[in-house]
Write a protein that holds these residues in place. Structure first.
Motif, PDB file in Angstrom:
ATOM      1  N   PHE A  65       0.812  -1.217   0.000  1.00  0.00           N
ATOM      2  CA  PHE A  65       0.000   0.000   0.000  1.00  0.00           C
ATOM      3  C   PHE A  65       0.846   1.267   0.000  1.00  0.00           C
ATOM      4  O   PHE A  65       0.752   2.094  -0.908  1.00  0.00           O
ATOM      5  N   PHE A  66       1.678   1.453   1.019  1.00  0.00           N
ATOM      6  CA  PHE A  66       2.416   2.698   1.145  1.00  0.00           C
ATOM      7  C   PHE A  66       3.467   2.865   0.045  1.00  0.00           C
ATOM      8  O   PHE A  66       3.619   3.953  -0.513  1.00  0.00           O
ATOM      9  N   ALA A  67       4.192   1.804  -0.274  1.00  0.00           N
ATOM     10  CA  ALA A  67       5.230   1.926  -1.304  1.00  0.00           C
ATOM     11  C   ALA A  67       4.652   2.298  -2.668  1.00  0.00           C
ATOM     12  O   ALA A  67       5.132   3.233  -3.319  1.00  0.00           O
ATOM     13  N   PRO A  68       3.611   1.598  -3.168  1.00  0.00           N
ATOM     14  CA  PRO A  68       3.048   2.007  -4.471  1.00  0.00           C
ATOM     15  C   PRO A  68       2.503   3.431  -4.460  1.00  0.00           C
ATOM     16  O   PRO A  68       2.631   4.155  -5.454  1.00  0.00           O
ATOM     17  N   MET A  69       1.881   3.852  -3.356  1.00  0.00           N
ATOM     18  CA  MET A  69       1.346   5.214  -3.280  1.00  0.00           C
ATOM     19  C   MET A  69       2.468   6.237  -3.400  1.00  0.00           C
ATOM     20  O   MET A  69       2.351   7.227  -4.135  1.00  0.00           O
ATOM     21  N   PHE A  70       3.562   6.006  -2.693  1.00  0.00           N
ATOM     22  CA  PHE A  70       4.708   6.914  -2.776  1.00  0.00           C
ATOM     23  C   PHE A  70       5.276   6.937  -4.194  1.00  0.00           C
ATOM     24  O   PHE A  70       5.560   8.002  -4.758  1.00  0.00           O
ATOM     25  N   ILE A  71       5.428   5.792  -4.774  1.00  0.00           N
ATOM     26  CA  ILE A  71       6.041   5.694  -6.100  1.00  0.00           C
ATOM     27  C   ILE A  71       5.192   6.393  -7.152  1.00  0.00           C
ATOM     28  O   ILE A  71       5.724   7.053  -8.053  1.00  0.00           O
ATOM     29  N   ARG A  72       3.872   6.290  -7.050  1.00  0.00           N
ATOM     30  CA  ARG A  72       3.015   6.980  -8.026  1.00  0.00           C
ATOM     31  C   ARG A  72       3.274   8.477  -7.999  1.00  0.00           C
ATOM     32  O   ARG A  72       3.247   9.133  -9.046  1.00  0.00           O
ATOM     33  N   ARG A  73       3.524   9.029  -6.815  1.00  0.00           N
ATOM     34  CA  ARG A  73       3.744  10.478  -6.712  1.00  0.00           C
ATOM     35  C   ARG A  73       5.173  10.856  -7.042  1.00  0.00           C
ATOM     36  O   ARG A  73       5.425  11.885  -7.677  1.00  0.00           O
ATOM     37  N   PHE A  74       6.129  10.047  -6.629  1.00  0.00           N
ATOM     38  CA  PHE A  74       7.535  10.376  -6.848  1.00  0.00           C
ATOM     39  C   PHE A  74       7.955  10.138  -8.297  1.00  0.00           C
ATOM     40  O   PHE A  74       8.804  10.851  -8.837  1.00  0.00           O
ATOM     41  N   ALA A  75       7.345   9.160  -8.953  1.00  0.00           N
ATOM     42  CA  ALA A  75       7.601   8.847 -10.367  1.00  0.00           C
ATOM     43  C   ALA A  75       9.084   8.648 -10.653  1.00  0.00           C
ATOM     44  O   ALA A  75       9.679   9.371 -11.456  1.00  0.00           O
ATOM     45  N   PRO A  76       9.716   7.662 -10.037  1.00  0.00           N
ATOM     46  CA  PRO A  76      11.145   7.424 -10.294  1.00  0.00           C
ATOM     47  C   PRO A  76      11.368   6.820 -11.669  1.00  0.00           C
ATOM     48  O   PRO A  76      10.451   6.255 -12.278  1.00  0.00           O
ATOM     49  N   LYS A  77      12.584   6.926 -12.128  1.00  0.00           N
ATOM     50  CA  LYS A  77      12.930   6.276 -13.391  1.00  0.00           C
ATOM     51  C   LYS A  77      13.087   4.776 -13.200  1.00  0.00           C
ATOM     52  O   LYS A  77      12.775   3.998 -14.111  1.00  0.00           O
ATOM     53  N   VAL A  78      13.610   4.372 -12.062  1.00  0.00           N
ATOM     54  CA  VAL A  78      13.805   2.947 -11.795  1.00  0.00           C
ATOM     55  C   VAL A  78      13.428   2.638 -10.358  1.00  0.00           C
ATOM     56  O   VAL A  78      13.481   3.509  -9.484  1.00  0.00           O
ATOM     57  N   ILE A  79      13.022   1.391 -10.124  1.00  0.00           N
ATOM     58  CA  ILE A  79      12.695   0.900  -8.787  1.00  0.00           C
ATOM     59  C   ILE A  79      13.470  -0.393  -8.585  1.00  0.00           C
ATOM     60  O   ILE A  79      13.400  -1.307  -9.420  1.00  0.00           O
ATOM     61  N   PHE A  80      14.191  -0.455  -7.491  1.00  0.00           N
ATOM     62  CA  PHE A  80      14.991  -1.637  -7.182  1.00  0.00           C
ATOM     63  C   PHE A  80      14.457  -2.312  -5.920  1.00  0.00           C
ATOM     64  O   PHE A  80      14.010  -1.637  -4.993  1.00  0.00           O
ATOM     65  N   ARG A  81      14.528  -3.617  -5.901  1.00  0.00           N
ATOM     66  CA  ARG A  81      14.196  -4.388  -4.699  1.00  0.00           C
ATOM     67  C   ARG A  81      15.455  -5.097  -4.221  1.00  0.00           C
ATOM     68  O   ARG A  81      16.132  -5.766  -4.999  1.00  0.00           O
ATOM     69  N   ARG A  82      15.736  -4.951  -2.953  1.00  0.00           N
ATOM     70  CA  ARG A  82      16.918  -5.585  -2.365  1.00  0.00           C
ATOM     71  C   ARG A  82      16.512  -6.806  -1.551  1.00  0.00           C
ATOM     72  O   ARG A  82      15.461  -6.832  -0.901  1.00  0.00           O
ATOM     73  N   SER A  83      17.370  -7.803  -1.534  1.00  0.00           N
ATOM     74  CA  SER A  83      17.191  -8.934  -0.633  1.00  0.00           C
ATOM     75  C   SER A  83      17.793  -8.583   0.722  1.00  0.00           C
ATOM     76  O   SER A  83      18.594  -7.649   0.839  1.00  0.00           O
ATOM     77  N   SER A  84      17.415  -9.302   1.743  1.00  0.00           N
ATOM     78  CA  SER A  84      17.830  -8.977   3.100  1.00  0.00           C
ATOM     79  C   SER A  84      19.331  -9.168   3.302  1.00  0.00           C
ATOM     80  O   SER A  84      19.939 -10.097   2.755  1.00  0.00           O
ATOM     81  N   VAL A  85      19.911  -8.289   4.092  1.00  0.00           N
ATOM     82  CA  VAL A  85      21.326  -8.444   4.465  1.00  0.00           C
ATOM     83  C   VAL A  85      21.455  -9.252   5.735  1.00  0.00           C
ATOM     84  O   VAL A  85      22.575  -9.472   6.222  1.00  0.00           O
ATOM     85  N   GLY A  86      20.319  -9.687   6.301  1.00  0.00           N
ATOM     86  CA  GLY A  86      20.357 -10.457   7.531  1.00  0.00           C
ATOM     87  C   GLY A  86      19.665  -9.725   8.659  1.00  0.00           C
ATOM     88  O   GLY A  86      19.207  -8.586   8.494  1.00  0.00           O
ATOM     89  N   PRO A  87      19.607 -10.352   9.812  1.00  0.00           N
ATOM     90  CA  PRO A  87      18.917  -9.720  10.946  1.00  0.00           C
ATOM     91  C   PRO A  87      19.693  -8.517  11.460  1.00  0.00           C
ATOM     92  O   PRO A  87      20.901  -8.415  11.278  1.00  0.00           O
ATOM     93  N   PRO A  88      18.994  -7.570  12.091  1.00  0.00           N
ATOM     94  CA  PRO A  88      19.679  -6.421  12.684  1.00  0.00           C
ATOM     95  C   PRO A  88      20.467  -6.853  13.905  1.00  0.00           C
ATOM     96  O   PRO A  88      20.352  -8.004  14.361  1.00  0.00           O
ATOM     97  N   PRO A  89      21.290  -5.992  14.451  1.00  0.00           N
ATOM     98  CA  PRO A  89      22.025  -6.336  15.681  1.00  0.00           C
ATOM     99  C   PRO A  89      21.067  -6.808  16.771  1.00  0.00           C
ATOM    100  O   PRO A  89      19.900  -6.420  16.813  1.00  0.00           O
ATOM    101  N   SER A  90      21.574  -7.603  17.664  1.00  0.00           N
ATOM    102  CA  SER A  90      20.718  -8.284  18.634  1.00  0.00           C
ATOM    103  C   SER A  90      20.304  -7.420  19.814  1.00  0.00           C
ATOM    104  O   SER A  90      19.331  -7.738  20.494  1.00  0.00           O
ATOM    105  N   ASP A  91      21.017  -6.361  20.122  1.00  0.00           N
ATOM    106  CA  ASP A  91      20.660  -5.552  21.286  1.00  0.00           C
ATOM    107  C   ASP A  91      20.458  -4.095  20.877  1.00  0.00           C
ATOM    108  O   ASP A  91      20.912  -3.652  19.821  1.00  0.00           O
ATOM    109  N   SER A  92      19.781  -3.347  21.748  1.00  0.00           N
ATOM    110  CA  SER A  92      19.405  -1.972  21.434  1.00  0.00           C
ATOM    111  C   SER A  92      20.615  -1.082  21.222  1.00  0.00           C
ATOM    112  O   SER A  92      20.606  -0.209  20.336  1.00  0.00           O
TER     113      SER A  92
END
Length: 851
Positions: free
Chosen positions: A281-308
């Protein structure tokens, strides 16, 4: 300006600059001042040289007169005693600065000068005064900051002399007041009662100069030493960011916080770009307004650090890297990269989902983050007095710990971006706007940023919610333009409501070249008809009476939260209404429904505020058009001595440094996309869409078509999504996945029949999908409504959207199936009602039917 820039455009670099055709004859770009001086007659039509301390300017295109602001700065720094201007195409229009008491005398055969970069006459003439910048401190309303008292002339009733009419008071004799005393003794209201003046001269000069110079990649000229007022300084730092930091024409989608941190760390001072979570929902809505030339999707780099602590360190490091910093804080790195020191501090908790927004606002604006943990309530709750005092003290301690000046407006910390969960309402021991209400819940964002005595030292904005929405809100603030204004007024044309009419605001925005949709005295049927396919709005202003669970239209009909218009693009909202943000997480509240629609900045009340608590729309838009950040512009400022400048019930959601200046000040320099596909784990969405469509053609299935439709929706291709849905239906494989993927596209396309077909395929439709169905088919409800449509509309009745839908569909059920069906529908509504008001309305309808 030319004393400090690198050159004037010739025909070599094709820089889009004033007088380019004339400059082309020079054969090359002027690189030094002597080159400019030697060619000024041929290029700019200057009649005298700067050395003669006079200049007459001529342009052949009035649309580029914004550059006049930059030129006059050059005059001021050269010590010119006089500045004359003449605009071809504006018959008889000329102005002249001299030592006369009025400062500027001009003649025109037109009552108004138009399209002079949309400057009002007073602003334009004030530029030509003798000592330009020493006498240019002019503001919009009586806010306690002294206006010029150096004999500035003001317009009398003749209204035809181009003089700085907004300085001082109107003359009593129909002539121009020759000085401050003359104006003060006139017939205007006494000082302090307020006359809404056009201000923003200073900021408009800043905005236009920054925009022009930024588009050329030039540094801004050195400024005089006098400090800007605090509210304009905030806007200037945001504008400098827009002018100096290019935006790459790409969007990168990430699956989790760790990948967001990694991607933001790849920003540089040469290019930032939106980084969104990969949602439907939010990503397509933003993209319709921003109108980028390209859109990339990244795969995960892994979990975030374990502590705050590790998460906080990783976020701080990524925000610093965005400015080329290593071990520096984001603020140090940004200022080292040449950005003016930001006047804000971000407040967050590493364990809170909204930390994603903290990362983006810290990196995007060069702000430091203060980490504050603890439980400070839920958004729909009320925080007790002791816990509120604890949060206020934590924030104050964080400001002290920065080592920056913080306890006054106009120092180094004037905004607080709170990116974490807390209560929208809170109790405080500090003085409030109405002493009789002491001890009652107040707006949390109006308590934060004040001392224990209630004195304001910062303006707060609040972002909360899940990780994806919080990041989206920050991205919208940083990267989207705000040029389309939607104003919906419902108040009667009588006092006091007339003072908060949206019509004057619409006129002011149109003069500033915003694209304006004005719905004045809007009735409920008209609102439904005007929003059947959604609303395109970057900036929305709405007035209504009502409560948390309804808003009243001009015909005195009450709309449920579900009747809030569907937004086709992200919007910043100013809502003059009682209680709309009482429960911002609840879809049963007006504010919660707006936020679910795609509002990323919101000014609204958390309790009954009284009408005078809201800054009138006409004043609000003048402030924001001049560059004051929206959330700051929506506050009554302390220097006004307005009682409503004390702690009260107006909440401000979003980025407090987000600006919405006139469209010519909204332009950002765009650069070609970064070569993201060269990195591993990065996919081009366009390539993915083509592949998905081929796979759906080769092996048709609901899943395959759902994936293909989702990909083209991300690309902003609603028409293609509709064609894919038709193809899936033709192959009899359209099911719940493809229906969900295409539903929003069919709504925006106005495809009523196909929308109904998709609804029938959905499994567990959402409240938003139900609202879209009613927005599309509801206005058509009547004799021509099919039984299938009637059944679908009956299904799409949910909490927050009960009363009006029941009242509309029950009579139609009665006409078709008898009184028993109508009574059954009303009984259903009474059972679904969640407030006493809803039950009373429906019970009255049932009694009327029975009688």
């Amino acid at each position: 300006m030319f004393l400090r820039c690198n050159g004037v455009a010739g025909d070599q670099n094709r820089v889009p600059w004033l007088g380019e055709q004339e400059a082309a004859g020079a054969g090359r770009d002027a690189r030094e001042w002597k080159d400019v001086d030697a060619r000024c007659d041929g290029v700019f039509g200057w009649k005298d040289s700067v050395e003669n301390r006079q200049a007459v300017l001529q342009w052949s295109d009035a649309s580029v007169l914004g550059v006049l602001l930059c030129e006059l700065q050059c005059f001021a720094e050269c010590g010119l005693s006089r500045g004359d201007f003449h605009i071809e195409g504006e018959p008889g229009c000329r102005g002249k600065g001299s030592n006369a008491a009025h400062g500027v005398v001009g003649e025109t055969r037109q009552e108004y000068m138009r399209d002079l970069c949309r400057l009002d006459r007073g602003s334009l003439c004030q530029l030509c005064r003798d000592d330009l910048w020493r006498q240019a401190w002019i503001y919009d309303e009586v806010d306690g900051i002294p206006l010029n008292q150096r004999g500035c002339g003001v317009a009398g009733s003749n209204g035809r002399t181009l003089v700085p009419e907004r300085v001082g008071w109107q003359g009593s004799d129909g002539n121009d007041a020759g000085g401050w005393n003359h104006g003060r003794n006139g017939t205007a209201p006494a000082w302090g009662q307020g006359e809404w003046r056009r201000y923003a001269f200073w900021m408009k000069r800043k905005l236009l100069a920054a925009c022009v110079l930024g588009s050329l990649g030039l540094a801004a000229p050195a400024q005089r030493s006098e400090p800007l007022p605090w509210f304009l300084k905030l806007g200037e730092t945001s504008m400098q960011l827009r002018a100096r930091v290019p935006v790459s024409q790409q969007v990168v989608l990430v699956p989790d916080l760790a990948t967001l941190i990694d991607e933001v760390g790849k920003w540089t001072p040469e290019a930032h770009w939106p980084v969104l979570f990969d949602d439907a929902f939010f990503a397509p809505m933003f993209i319709r307004r921003f109108a980028p030339k390209v859109i990339f999707r990244r795969s995960s780099v892994g979990p975030p650090p374990s502590d705050s602590a590790a998460i906080a360190a990783a976020i701080t490091s990524a925000a610093s890297k965005a400015w080329g910093g290593a071990a520096q804080s984001p603020r140090e790195a940004a200022t080292a990269a040449g950005l003016p020191a930001p006047a804000g501090l971000v407040i967050s908790d590493p364990a809170d989902p909204a930390v994603s927004a903290a990362l983006l606002l810290a990196a995007g604006r060069g702000q430091d983050i203060a980490w504050i943990s603890g439980n400070f309530g839920k958004p729909d709750g009320v925080l007790g007095q002791s816990d509120t005092a604890s949060l206020v003290q934590h924030i104050q301690d964080a400001a002290v710990a920065t080592g920056l000046s913080w306890d006054q407006l106009g120092d180094e910390i004037d905004t607080l971006s709170v990116c974490r969960t807390m209560s929208a309402r809170a109790k405080t021991a500090a003085p409030v706007a109405m002493s009789a209400k002491a001890g009652e819940p107040m707006a949390m964002t109006d308590i934060i940023g004040r001392t224990s005595e209630g004195r304001r030292w910062a303006v707060a904005g609040w972002i909360f919610g899940d990780t994806a929405r919080a990041a989206w809100m920050a991205n919208c603030s940083l990267f989207l333009p705000r040029v389309n204004a939607w104003l919906c007024g419902t108040y009667p044309a009588q006092l006091p409501w007339l003072n908060w009419s949206v019509a004057p605001a619409a006129s002011a925005l149109e003069q500033e070249t915003y694209k304006v949709t004005l719905l004045e005295h809007e009735t409920l049927p008209a609102l439904r008809a005007d929003s059947m396919r959604g609303v395109q709005a970057d900036l929305a202003v709405m007035t209504s009476k009502g409560n948390a669970d309804f808003f009243r239209m001009a015909d005195d009909q009450d709309a449920d939260p579900g009747g809030v218009p569907i937004l086709d693009s992200p919007a910043a909202l100013y809502m003059i209404h009682s209680w709309s943000l009482r429960s911002p997480e609840s879809l049963e509240s007006v504010g919660g429904r707006w936020l679910s629609r795609g509002v990323y900045a919101y000014v609204g009340s958390s309790a009954e505020p009284q009408l005078q608590a809201f800054v009138p729309p006409s004043l609000l838009v003048k402030r924001i058009a001049g560059g004051v950040p929206l959330l700051v512009a929506s506050r009554w400022w302390p220097a006004t001595d307005n009682p409503m400048s004390r702690i009260w019930r107006i909440n401000t959601l979003g980025d407090p440094l987000m600006i919405a200046p006139h469209p010519k000040g909204s332009l950002r320099r765009m650069v070609t996309p970064v070569d993201a596909p060269q990195r591993s784990g990065v996919v081009d969405i366009q390539t993915e869409a083509v592949t998905s469509m081929r796979e759906a053609e080769k092996a048709p299935s609901d899943t395959a078509f759902g994936q293909a439709i989702s990909a083209v929706v991300l690309l902003g291709k609603d028409e293609i999504a509709g064609k894919l849905w038709e193809a899936a239906a033709a192959k009899q494989v359209n099911g719940p996945q493809s229906a969900r993927a295409v539903f929003g596209s069919l709504f925006r396309l106005g495809e009523h029949v196909m929308l109904l077909e998709a609804w029938q395929k959905l499994e567990g439709p959402s409240a938003l999908e139900g609202d879209m169905l009613w927005a599309s088919l509801g206005p058509l409800l009547g004799d021509g409504t099919s039984e299938a449509a009637l059944a679908a509309l009956s299904e799409a009745i949910s909490p927050g959207a009960v009363v009006q839908r029941i009242l509309r569909i029950a009579p139609e059920m009665g006409r078709r199936y008898g009184g028993g069906a109508e009574r059954a529908m009303l009984d259903r509504g009474i059972a679904m009602a969640t407030t006493s008001r809803q039950r009373q309305v429906l019970t009255r309808a049932l009694k009327k039917l029975t009688n």
